[in-house]
Design a protein around this motif. Sequence first.
Motif, PDB file in Angstrom:
ATOM      1  N   LEU A  13      48.463  42.130  39.701  1.00 44.66           N
ATOM      2  CA  LEU A  13      48.271  41.478  38.465  1.00 44.66           C
ATOM      3  C   LEU A  13      47.374  41.928  37.441  1.00 44.66           C
ATOM      4  O   LEU A  13      47.302  42.026  36.386  1.00 44.66           O
ATOM      5  CB  LEU A  13      47.983  40.146  38.508  1.00 44.66           C
ATOM      6  N   PHE A  33      35.632  43.522  39.956  1.00 40.92           N
ATOM      7  CA  PHE A  33      35.322  42.960  41.214  1.00 40.92           C
ATOM      8  C   PHE A  33      36.181  43.214  42.315  1.00 40.92           C
ATOM      9  O   PHE A  33      36.018  42.943  43.402  1.00 40.92           O
ATOM     10  CB  PHE A  33      35.086  41.355  41.115  1.00 40.92           C
ATOM     11  N   VAL A  60      43.705  41.738  41.781  1.00 42.58           N
ATOM     12  CA  VAL A  60      44.266  40.355  41.700  1.00 42.58           C
ATOM     13  C   VAL A  60      45.800  40.662  42.097  1.00 42.58           C
ATOM     14  O   VAL A  60      46.498  41.439  41.189  1.00 42.58           O
ATOM     15  CB  VAL A  60      43.985  39.822  40.437  1.00 42.58           C
ATOM     16  N   ALA A  89      47.872  33.711  42.849  1.00 43.98           N
ATOM     17  CA  ALA A  89      47.357  34.937  42.435  1.00 43.98           C
ATOM     18  C   ALA A  89      45.920  34.994  43.471  1.00 43.98           C
ATOM     19  O   ALA A  89      45.067  34.098  43.397  1.00 43.98           O
ATOM     20  CB  ALA A  89      46.565  34.723  41.057  1.00 43.98           C
ATOM     21  N   VAL A 119      40.943  27.242  35.489  1.00 41.20           N
ATOM     22  CA  VAL A 119      41.729  27.590  36.712  1.00 41.20           C
ATOM     23  C   VAL A 119      41.377  26.968  37.879  1.00 41.20           C
ATOM     24  O   VAL A 119      40.140  26.487  38.257  1.00 41.20           O
ATOM     25  CB  VAL A 119      41.552  29.155  36.830  1.00 41.20           C
ATOM     26  N   LEU A 123      49.047  31.770  37.390  1.00 39.87           N
ATOM     27  CA  LEU A 123      49.268  31.444  35.635  1.00 39.87           C
ATOM     28  C   LEU A 123      49.763  32.545  35.067  1.00 39.87           C
ATOM     29  O   LEU A 123      50.386  33.531  35.562  1.00 39.87           O
ATOM     30  CB  LEU A 123      47.746  31.468  35.022  1.00 39.87           C
ATOM     31  N   ASN A 176      47.662  36.926  29.972  1.00 37.58           N
ATOM     32  CA  ASN A 176      46.274  36.718  29.289  1.00 37.58           C
ATOM     33  C   ASN A 176      46.705  36.902  27.789  1.00 37.58           C
ATOM     34  O   ASN A 176      47.857  37.199  27.155  1.00 37.58           O
ATOM     35  CB  ASN A 176      44.978  37.428  29.979  1.00 37.58           C
TER      36      ASN A 176
HETATM   37  N1  LIG Z   1      45.256  32.953  38.484  1.00 34.72           N
HETATM   38  C1  LIG Z   1      45.843  34.040  37.700  1.00 34.72           C
HETATM   39  N2  LIG Z   1      47.234  33.940  37.300  1.00 34.72           N
HETATM   40  C2  LIG Z   1      47.793  35.133  37.020  1.00 34.72           C
HETATM   41  N3  LIG Z   1      47.006  36.284  36.558  1.00 34.72           N
HETATM   42  C3  LIG Z   1      45.776  36.204  37.036  1.00 34.72           C
HETATM   43  C4  LIG Z   1      45.253  35.122  37.237  1.00 34.72           C
HETATM   44  N4  LIG Z   1      43.958  35.504  37.728  1.00 34.72           N
HETATM   45  C5  LIG Z   1      43.558  36.825  37.341  1.00 34.72           C
HETATM   46  N5  LIG Z   1      44.795  37.349  36.967  1.00 34.72           N
HETATM   47  C6  LIG Z   1      44.787  38.559  36.110  1.00 34.72           C
HETATM   48  O1  LIG Z   1      44.225  39.667  36.649  1.00 34.72           O
HETATM   49  C7  LIG Z   1      43.357  40.037  35.623  1.00 34.72           C
HETATM   50  C8  LIG Z   1      41.768  40.331  36.247  1.00 34.72           C
HETATM   51  O2  LIG Z   1      41.403  38.992  36.866  1.00 34.72           O
HETATM   52  P1  LIG Z   1      39.835  38.619  36.800  1.00 34.72           P
HETATM   53  O3  LIG Z   1      39.229  38.856  35.556  1.00 34.72           O
HETATM   54  O4  LIG Z   1      39.580  37.437  37.544  1.00 34.72           O
HETATM   55  O5  LIG Z   1      39.296  39.699  37.648  1.00 34.72           O
HETATM   56  P2  LIG Z   1      38.029  40.745  37.506  1.00 34.72           P
HETATM   57  O6  LIG Z   1      37.940  41.613  38.609  1.00 34.72           O
HETATM   58  O7  LIG Z   1      36.870  39.807  37.112  1.00 34.72           O
HETATM   59  O8  LIG Z   1      38.365  41.482  36.176  1.00 34.72           O
HETATM   60  P3  LIG Z   1      37.383  42.252  35.071  1.00 34.72           P
HETATM   61  O9  LIG Z   1      36.455  43.013  35.516  1.00 34.72           O
HETATM   62  O10 LIG Z   1      38.344  42.618  34.078  1.00 34.72           O
HETATM   63  O11 LIG Z   1      36.790  40.917  34.506  1.00 34.72           O
HETATM   64  C9  LIG Z   1      43.171  39.141  34.598  1.00 34.72           C
HETATM   65  O12 LIG Z   1      43.012  39.421  33.312  1.00 34.72           O
HETATM   66  C10 LIG Z   1      44.609  38.500  34.718  1.00 34.72           C
HETATM   67  O13 LIG Z   1      45.650  39.301  33.988  1.00 34.72           O
END
Ligand SMILES: Nc1ncnc2c1ncn2[C@@H]1O[C@H](COP(=O)(O)OP(=O)(O)OP(=O)(O)O)[C@@H](O)[C@H]1O
Length: 516
Positions: free
Chosen positions: A134, A139, A142, A155, A192, A211, A214
């Motif tokens: 996804l 970090f 997903v 997710a 969430v 979900l 975005n």
């Molecule tokens: N609960 C969910 N349902 C569907 N898609 C999700 C969900 N959580 C995250 N995603 C997808 O995964 C992407 C990255 O998630 P998240 O922002 O939590 O990770 P991150 O490693 O913190 O990313 P970033 O460094 O971009 O902030 C989101 O932009 C979204 O498209």
Amino acid sequence: MEETGRERKAAGPPPWAPTKSTVFRSYAAAVVGDRAEAPSARGNGVAARSSNLRAVRKRPIVARLTRDIVQTFEKCNPEFNYVDSLNPKHFLTSPAVPVHNDGLDNANSDLILYVNLELVNKKSDRRYIVEEMLGQGTFGQVAKCWDAETNSYVAVKVIKNQPAFYQQAIMEVSLLSMLNDKFDPDDQHHIVRMLDFFPWKNHLCITFEMLGHNLYELLKKNNLRGLQLQFVRTFSRQILDALIVMKGAGIIHCDLKPENILITPKVNSAAGVKVIDFGSACMEGKTIYSYIQSRYYRSPEVLLGYPYTTAIDMWSFGCIVAELYIGLPLFPGASEYDVLSRMIEIVGGQPPDDLLREAKNTRKFFKHVGSIYPGNEAHDGLCSSYRVLTEDEVEARDSKKPKIGKWYFPRGRLDRLIFAYPWKNLNEGNLPETEKEDCLALVDFLRGLVEFDPNKRWSPLQASYHPFITGEAFTGPYEPFRETPVIPVGRAATVDHNPGGGHWLAAGLSPQGWKH
Ligand SMILES: Nc1ncnc2c1ncn2[C@@H]1O[C@H](COP(=O)(O)OP(=O)(O)OP(=O)(O)O)[C@@H](O)[C@H]1O
């Protein structure tokens, strides 16, 4: 390094035999196809697989070529040695080259994910079967996974196998479980839901409700043309609702942006959104990091290195509301200097002098010009003793030009930008009366959010009574009620390092990491 399954060659299948990948793929296709077609009609994933196999048991030839194919090969060729881990994998992680963690992680310390990999919570024996990627972020990754226990998709965020990311992810789990359990137990405030968390092969895995797209993806689908005002209003109202709860809990999100606001599956055909990604969040009054927020959505106080509060999320929120309407980021600066210059040009004014006096990075962007700089109507019509540096001054100081991005919309003030949108006809007089009123309300709403002074910027509760949000007639500039400062409930208590009422140790985790 120990040899991994991926590197070993399969031992001696008969030359005429179908490859194991063919076998594997047909099996996988049956399971995945079944999942997609009739998710509710099936038992759990394992049961679904065995019922698939039961169906072929009645037909011996079919059975020999599917369920018993390994035995069939072994009969044909005694040297044939089937090893499950040798199945070709459909990798989702990029790069998929094994480097760390006994070949399970790539060079970026990401777990190498592939279709049908199982992530297992060993304490509960709950299994999550990886299906597709996804998102790959700072970090970790997903992945969309099939939860065999609940027969539904979830997710799963698989955090990078590095102590700093692990620590921050522990914070994400702590803050989110506090928000979910204590502040929004009935799931009514557009935050969430976290469903589970567990260690897997030295990675912390956090499971969330599944979900949709975005808001950035939504804008892209709309060719970056912006959304209808009714959707801007609905989404803004819901994000504000989440922000009210976060402020009440004393939590600063620190990375609010369209990518972190996801569409929820429709309930009663109503559009909805939820805030995700508490991976950068922190408690108000316990801010550690100064380099936070995504650049386009970074507040002036963070740019300038001034102590920050939940007000930084309201700045980002203002940027998001504007972007939802115009389809493009409001301050898409190519550098921090560019972002600040755009803020000054679009919003008008500049941060107040007392902030500039105390901020750590003021000299990166401003020149002190004495007690009063005549003609510099900087803030609320007041003169300032600071003037923003010109590009030439920055270049002379840094011996390189500051990065300046392209302007994707006409240069000008916020009100003109909103009124003239979609910028085909810059004459605002052409707007029908109802739209004019909506635009006036939107501009007034944005003014209270992209306010340079964090003390004057509206709180989420104040903003939630604005006519743009309530849908009441807009009769003139909004004056928010005075909010008596309250100690956020969450700040009074320390962060719960024992989220969800469970025990870190019981979950196989410790705040220091599972290796301790
Ligand atoms: N609960 C969910 N349902 C569907 N898609 C999700 C969900 N959580 C995250 N995603 C997808 O995964 C992407 C990255 O998630 P998240 O922002 O939590 O990770 P991150 O490693 O913190 O990313 P970033 O460094 O971009 O902030 C989101 O932009 C979204 O498209």
